[in-house]
Design a protein around this motif. Sequence first.
Motif, short mmCIF file in Angstrom:
data_model
loop_
_atom_site.label_atom_id
_atom_site.label_comp_id
_atom_site.label_asym_id
_atom_site.label_seq_id
_atom_site.Cartn_x
_atom_site.Cartn_y
_atom_site.Cartn_z
N ILE A 143 -13.55 -2.77 10.47
CA ILE A 143 -13.02 -2.62 9.11
C ILE A 143 -13.27 -1.21 8.59
CG2 ILE A 143 -13.36 -3.36 6.70
CD1 ILE A 143 -11.61 -5.25 8.32
N VAL A 144 -14.49 -0.72 8.75
CA VAL A 144 -14.83 0.62 8.25
C VAL A 144 -14.00 1.68 8.97
CG1 VAL A 144 -16.66 2.36 8.14
CG2 VAL A 144 -17.15 0.01 7.48
N GLY A 145 -13.92 1.59 10.30
CA GLY A 145 -13.13 2.55 11.06
C GLY A 145 -11.65 2.47 10.74
N GLY A 146 -11.14 1.26 10.63
CA GLY A 146 -9.72 1.09 10.30
C GLY A 146 -9.38 1.63 8.93
N LEU A 147 -10.22 1.34 7.95
CA LEU A 147 -9.97 1.85 6.60
C LEU A 147 -10.09 3.37 6.53
CD1 LEU A 147 -11.73 -0.89 4.45
CD2 LEU A 147 -9.27 -0.47 4.66
N THR A 148 -11.03 3.92 7.28
CA THR A 148 -11.17 5.38 7.32
C THR A 148 -9.94 6.00 7.97
OG1 THR A 148 -13.57 5.14 7.49
CG2 THR A 148 -12.64 7.28 8.08
N ALA A 149 -9.45 5.39 9.03
CA ALA A 149 -8.24 5.90 9.70
C ALA A 149 -7.04 5.83 8.77
CB ALA A 149 -7.98 5.13 10.98
N VAL A 150 -6.91 4.73 8.03
CA VAL A 150 -5.80 4.62 7.07
C VAL A 150 -5.93 5.68 5.99
CG1 VAL A 150 -4.79 3.16 5.26
CG2 VAL A 150 -5.33 2.18 7.50
N TRP A 151 -7.15 5.90 5.50
CA TRP A 151 -7.38 6.91 4.47
C TRP A 151 -7.02 8.31 4.99
CZ3 TRP A 151 -10.98 10.96 4.00
CH2 TRP A 151 -11.03 11.56 2.75
N LEU A 152 -7.36 8.59 6.24
CA LEU A 152 -7.00 9.88 6.83
C LEU A 152 -5.50 10.02 7.00
CD1 LEU A 152 -9.77 10.34 9.54
CD2 LEU A 152 -9.44 11.75 7.51
N PHE A 153 -4.83 8.91 7.31
CA PHE A 153 -3.38 8.96 7.50
C PHE A 153 -2.67 9.13 6.16
CE2 PHE A 153 0.84 7.13 8.27
CZ PHE A 153 1.21 7.85 9.39
N SER A 154 -3.06 8.33 5.15
CA SER A 154 -2.41 8.40 3.84
C SER A 154 -3.33 7.77 2.79
CB SER A 154 -1.08 7.65 3.88
OG SER A 154 -0.57 7.46 2.58
N THR A 155 -3.73 8.56 1.81
CA THR A 155 -4.58 8.02 0.75
C THR A 155 -3.82 7.00 -0.09
OG1 THR A 155 -4.08 9.93 -0.63
CG2 THR A 155 -6.13 10.00 0.63
N ASP A 156 -2.52 7.23 -0.26
CA ASP A 156 -1.72 6.26 -1.02
C ASP A 156 -1.72 4.89 -0.33
OD1 ASP A 156 -1.07 8.20 -2.90
OD2 ASP A 156 0.83 8.74 -1.92
N MET A 157 -1.57 4.91 0.98
CA MET A 157 -1.59 3.66 1.74
C MET A 157 -2.95 2.99 1.62
SD MET A 157 -0.70 2.99 5.78
CE MET A 157 0.77 3.95 5.70
N PHE A 158 -4.02 3.80 1.66
CA PHE A 158 -5.37 3.25 1.55
C PHE A 158 -5.55 2.53 0.21
CE2 PHE A 158 -9.71 3.59 -0.03
CZ PHE A 158 -10.40 2.94 0.97
N TYR A 159 -5.14 3.18 -0.89
CA TYR A 159 -5.30 2.55 -2.20
C TYR A 159 -4.38 1.34 -2.37
CZ TYR A 159 -8.28 6.43 -3.41
OH TYR A 159 -9.31 7.33 -3.42
N PHE A 160 -3.28 1.32 -1.64
CA PHE A 160 -2.37 0.18 -1.69
C PHE A 160 -3.01 -1.05 -1.04
CE2 PHE A 160 1.08 -2.36 0.21
CZ PHE A 160 1.76 -2.70 -0.95
N ILE A 161 -3.74 -0.85 0.08
CA ILE A 161 -4.33 -2.00 0.79
C ILE A 161 -5.76 -2.30 0.35
CG2 ILE A 161 -2.87 -1.64 2.81
CD1 ILE A 161 -5.36 -0.54 4.25
#
Length: 140
Positions: free
Chosen positions: A79-97
């Motif tokens: 979970i931590v790694g996946g969320l960090t990867a999503v945040w690195l890819f797109s902060t908008d996507m991170f805040y969406f999920i």
Amino acid sequence: MIKNLSQSFFQVFSVTLVWVTLLLTIFFNGQTVALNYLWNLIGIAAICALLFGVVYSGLWNYLTLKPVVNILITSVLNIVGGLTAVWLFSTDMFYFIAPWIPGMTLLSLLLHTLAFYVYAKIDVNRKAAQLNDLVKNKQA
């Protein structure tokens, strides 16, 4: 062990870098991307390589921790790694999920538990078949 883990790290790193570059091409097609964003892609690939190339392989193949500990460690790191990867890819996507993080954590725990028991059953059956083959060959 170190040789296998480092080889696994670089294999997962390479495949992930290509995969994330493909995703970037699909989702950001026609847009210019800053050269500094390349470090985000390298970070995503490094996170995946550490998780799936080193941590998973080390925990499930080399270490002898209790299953519950393995399941908790892999679920939390996933979970931590996946969320960090999503945040690195797109902060908008991170805040969406982000609102679904508790559900993702629960799902991760359930799926890791299921995967462990399925893997354990398959592994036991494989080892039993190997032992049976040894016994048959010894008797013949």
